[in-house]
Structure formats: structure tokens, C-alpha cells
Design a protein around this motif. Sequence first.
Motif, short mmCIF file in Angstrom:
data_model
loop_
_atom_site.label_atom_id
_atom_site.label_comp_id
_atom_site.label_asym_id
_atom_site.label_seq_id
_atom_site.Cartn_x
_atom_site.Cartn_y
_atom_site.Cartn_z
N HIS A 69 1.29 74.24 79.82
CA HIS A 69 0.83 75.28 80.74
C HIS A 69 1.37 75.06 82.15
N PHE A 70 1.63 73.81 82.50
CA PHE A 70 2.19 73.53 83.82
C PHE A 70 3.53 74.23 84.01
N PHE A 71 4.31 74.33 82.94
CA PHE A 71 5.65 74.91 83.04
C PHE A 71 5.66 76.42 82.83
N GLN A 72 4.52 77.05 82.55
CA GLN A 72 4.45 78.50 82.45
C GLN A 72 4.77 79.09 83.83
N GLY A 73 5.67 80.06 83.88
CA GLY A 73 6.04 80.68 85.15
C GLY A 73 7.08 79.88 85.92
N LYS A 74 7.56 78.80 85.34
CA LYS A 74 8.61 78.01 85.98
C LYS A 74 9.87 78.12 85.12
N PRO A 75 11.03 78.05 85.72
CA PRO A 75 12.27 78.18 84.95
C PRO A 75 12.60 76.87 84.23
N THR A 76 11.98 76.66 83.08
CA THR A 76 12.15 75.39 82.38
C THR A 76 13.60 75.15 81.96
N GLU A 77 14.33 76.19 81.63
CA GLU A 77 15.73 76.00 81.26
C GLU A 77 16.55 75.54 82.45
N LEU A 78 16.19 75.96 83.64
CA LEU A 78 16.88 75.52 84.85
C LEU A 78 16.47 74.11 85.23
N LEU A 79 15.19 73.80 85.10
CA LEU A 79 14.68 72.48 85.48
C LEU A 79 15.03 71.40 84.45
N LEU A 80 14.93 71.75 83.16
CA LEU A 80 15.06 70.74 82.12
C LEU A 80 16.33 70.86 81.30
N GLY A 81 16.73 72.05 80.96
CA GLY A 81 17.95 72.22 80.18
C GLY A 81 17.88 73.45 79.31
N PRO A 82 19.02 73.88 78.81
CA PRO A 82 19.08 75.09 77.99
C PRO A 82 18.24 74.94 76.72
N GLY A 83 17.51 75.98 76.41
CA GLY A 83 16.71 76.00 75.18
C GLY A 83 15.35 75.35 75.29
N ILE A 84 15.04 74.75 76.44
CA ILE A 84 13.74 74.10 76.61
C ILE A 84 12.74 75.13 77.13
N THR A 85 11.69 75.35 76.36
CA THR A 85 10.64 76.29 76.75
C THR A 85 9.32 75.54 76.89
N PRO A 86 8.36 76.11 77.61
CA PRO A 86 7.06 75.44 77.74
C PRO A 86 6.39 75.17 76.40
N GLU A 87 6.65 76.01 75.40
CA GLU A 87 6.02 75.82 74.10
C GLU A 87 6.52 74.53 73.42
N LEU A 88 7.74 74.11 73.71
CA LEU A 88 8.28 72.89 73.13
C LEU A 88 7.69 71.63 73.76
#
Length: 105
Positions: A69-88
Motif C-alpha cells: 500500500h505504501f507504493f500505491q500512487g507512486k511510480p514503482t517502475e521508475l523507483l524500482l524497475g520495469p515490471g515492478i508493481t505494488p501488488e508484487l
Amino acid sequence: METTPNLQVYDLGHLGLVASILDQIGLVQTVDQFVGPRPGEKVSTGMALKAAILNALGFVTSPLYLFGHFFQGKPTELLLGPGITPELLNDDRMGRMPDSLYAAG
């Protein structure tokens, strides 16, 4: 009539700077080199550690099952890498990350 581009706005705060520094020091690659790949994992141990650091520096204290939930509304693919979503970034993956680090020594 002009069409406006589809823009998405995210709140990065200081997390973009921290993610960039973690990328420059090669944290994810170093951890993944020591731990090695796990069969069927979509988020590597190094990437999970990077996500945990970003979460900790987000000044959030919440149970592990709410980690994504912390990463909801944040660009996880930009912060962590391609294909990374908060659900993962679920409690199962994040709970196994310290175990993998411990097993690697």
C-alpha cells in the motif's frame, strides 16, 4: 481541436533521490549476486531490499501485510524497475527477503 497528452502525476518526494543513489552504488546487483536467483520469483531479493529501504525512509510504520500500500500512487517502475508493481511487493515476498539475506550470509 487539440488533444492533450495523457499525463500522470506521482508523488516522489525524496524517494527518487534515494532510489537513484541506491542504483548508483549497485545495491540490487550486489545483493542479487550474493543471494542468487530464486525459481519463479518476479521481484529479486535485491529489489525487495531496495523497496524496504524506500519504505523505511518514507517514514511509514505499518504492518508487513500493508507493505504494498505504501507504493500505491507512486511510480514503482521508475523507483524500482520495469515490471515492478505494488501488488508484487506483498507480505509473502517481503517476508522472504530477510530469510534469503540470512541464508546467503
